[in-house]
Write an enzyme that holds these catalytic residues in place. Sequence first.
Site, PDB file in Angstrom:
ATOM      1  N   ILE A   1      12.799   3.396 -14.841  1.00 20.85           N
ATOM      2  CA  ILE A   1      13.048   3.632 -13.413  1.00 20.85           C
ATOM      3  C   ILE A   1      11.862   4.295 -12.731  1.00 20.85           C
ATOM      4  O   ILE A   1      11.815   4.406 -11.516  1.00 20.85           O
ATOM      5  CB  ILE A   1      14.332   4.470 -13.157  1.00 20.85           C
ATOM      6  CG1 ILE A   1      14.353   5.729 -14.019  1.00 20.85           C
ATOM      7  CG2 ILE A   1      15.569   3.646 -13.385  1.00 20.85           C
ATOM      8  CD1 ILE A   1      15.535   6.638 -13.722  1.00 20.85           C
TER       9      ILE A   1
ATOM     10  N   GLY B   1       5.152   7.819 -14.308  1.00 20.09           N
ATOM     11  CA  GLY B   1       4.294   8.842 -13.730  1.00 20.09           C
ATOM     12  C   GLY B   1       2.964   8.851 -14.453  1.00 20.09           C
ATOM     13  O   GLY B   1       2.706   8.021 -15.325  1.00 20.09           O
TER      14      GLY B   1
ATOM     15  N   SER C   1       4.232  10.424 -17.849  1.00 16.83           N
ATOM     16  CA  SER C   1       5.509  10.120 -18.479  1.00 16.83           C
ATOM     17  C   SER C   1       6.029   8.761 -18.058  1.00 16.83           C
ATOM     18  O   SER C   1       5.542   8.150 -17.111  1.00 16.83           O
ATOM     19  CB  SER C   1       6.547  11.163 -18.058  1.00 16.83           C
ATOM     20  OG  SER C   1       6.807  11.012 -16.673  1.00 16.83           O
TER      21      SER C   1
ATOM     22  N   ASP D   1       3.449  20.361  -6.642  1.00 20.22           N
ATOM     23  CA  ASP D   1       3.267  18.911  -6.487  1.00 20.22           C
ATOM     24  C   ASP D   1       4.324  18.347  -5.530  1.00 20.22           C
ATOM     25  O   ASP D   1       4.893  17.280  -5.772  1.00 20.22           O
ATOM     26  CB  ASP D   1       3.345  18.231  -7.863  1.00 20.22           C
ATOM     27  CG  ASP D   1       2.698  16.841  -7.852  1.00 20.22           C
ATOM     28  OD1 ASP D   1       1.941  16.537  -6.900  1.00 20.22           O
ATOM     29  OD2 ASP D   1       2.951  16.061  -8.794  1.00 20.22           O
TER      30      ASP D   1
END
Length: 421
Positions: free
Chosen positions: A70, A73, A76, A186
């Site tokens: 889904i 990053g 990850s 972030d």
Amino acid sequence: MSRGNNHVIMVQPVPDLSTMAVLPVEQNGDHPKPLSPYEQQLHLLEHDPRLSKEILLGKRIRFYNIKGTIGTGNFSKVRLGVHILTKEKVAIKILDKSKMDARTRKLLSQEILCMERLDHPNIIRLYEVIDSLPKMHIILEYAPGGELFECISKDGPYSEDNARPIFAQVISAVQHMHKNGVIHRDLKAENVLFAQDGTVKVGDFGFSTLSHAHELLNTFCGSPPYAAPELFQDKQYVGTKVDIWALGILLYFMLVGKMPFIGDTIPVLQKCILKGQYHIPSQLSTNVQTLIRGMLTQKPSDRYTMDDIVNSAWMGCAVIGCNDSGLGSSESTLREGVEMLQDQLQQTLTKLGVPFDDLTALQEDTPRDCAAGTYRIVLHQLQRKKAEQTTVACNSPSSQHRSSGSTEGRRTITSKLCIIL
Ligand code: ATP
Ligand code: MG
């Protein structure tokens, strides 16, 4: 208190509970005692070779079946998961430990530490952490509505009235972080996710850190288009001020559909940010222009504080009206209202056979085992059900009444690009 397995067992995925026969266990050779669903899963994890294979293939981790990707990053991969006992959909952030150096390992432990400290309906909940030999799995509340960034890229910027309740939720979440000594570092539209009913959740604590008020930090990290000027200038910075600058960029992006500071390369972008010149479209109200300018003030000490934002004319009562539960969110927090749900919780956990002597202990434990993970998911399900019953659903600003506009010129330097120096 007996808590089941506390470590990763090389076992395999489990058939659907509804189709699974109860496994008998011999007790003193006489009367077989049926296993509870929870015990069955633990038993299968230890003894079913099919589960071991599924785990090796990355299709299963402990009590979670792993489905499609889904999100991806920089550090990850995020996969959809389904908790086998409750059927709850979860987001599983998977990090390859072999690719991590000392610095990224430190960031990961800070991410978990910060998430464990937070408890707010506009912050993605942490359900469980599973540390297996090659990978780290962070089991998170799943936000099915996608990123705020995608939403704006696709449908254009928000009108001020529709931006306000979303921004207020983000502000409420950041207020909670700062009160609890967490700096996100972030904040950006990619890390604001839609749950249900227009509720947004701030996620990705991958750069977050614990910091006392006014403490000086010195690691530059975050996404360049959202970076405050002092990050390029000074060796040290105040964490809360850097988050507030990023909130200013976020609000501008929500209302204008592009970044205030644009550059093809990081040095160009940096120059642009340090120069501090940006254009606010004149059709935006004076109140919101004042708020954006307050957040995007060059000198950190002159920049708006969280209180200034909350009390700004543009926010009006949007944040003031909400308690720690956040505006637009009818959900309670992890620790809120647990007493009221105590009976239902005990009933459900007993039915599943999750061992507990003391619910509070289960709740406060670091969620690193199947019992604590199941507890957190069951509790969240009950809290959501209760919220649905007792509150009026919010409208969905993600899908309605957009102002016209485009995302032209966005992300010349992509905000997916994160830097740690
Ligand atoms: P980056 O460094 O690019 O920000 P990351 O490695 O830190 O990424 P996350 O930002 O946590 O990872 O997750 C990457 C993407 O996965 C998110 O932008 C989002 O699209 C998706 N995602 C992450 N967590 C969730 C969640 N809880 N629910 C739904 N989607 C999620
Ligand atoms: Mg992210």
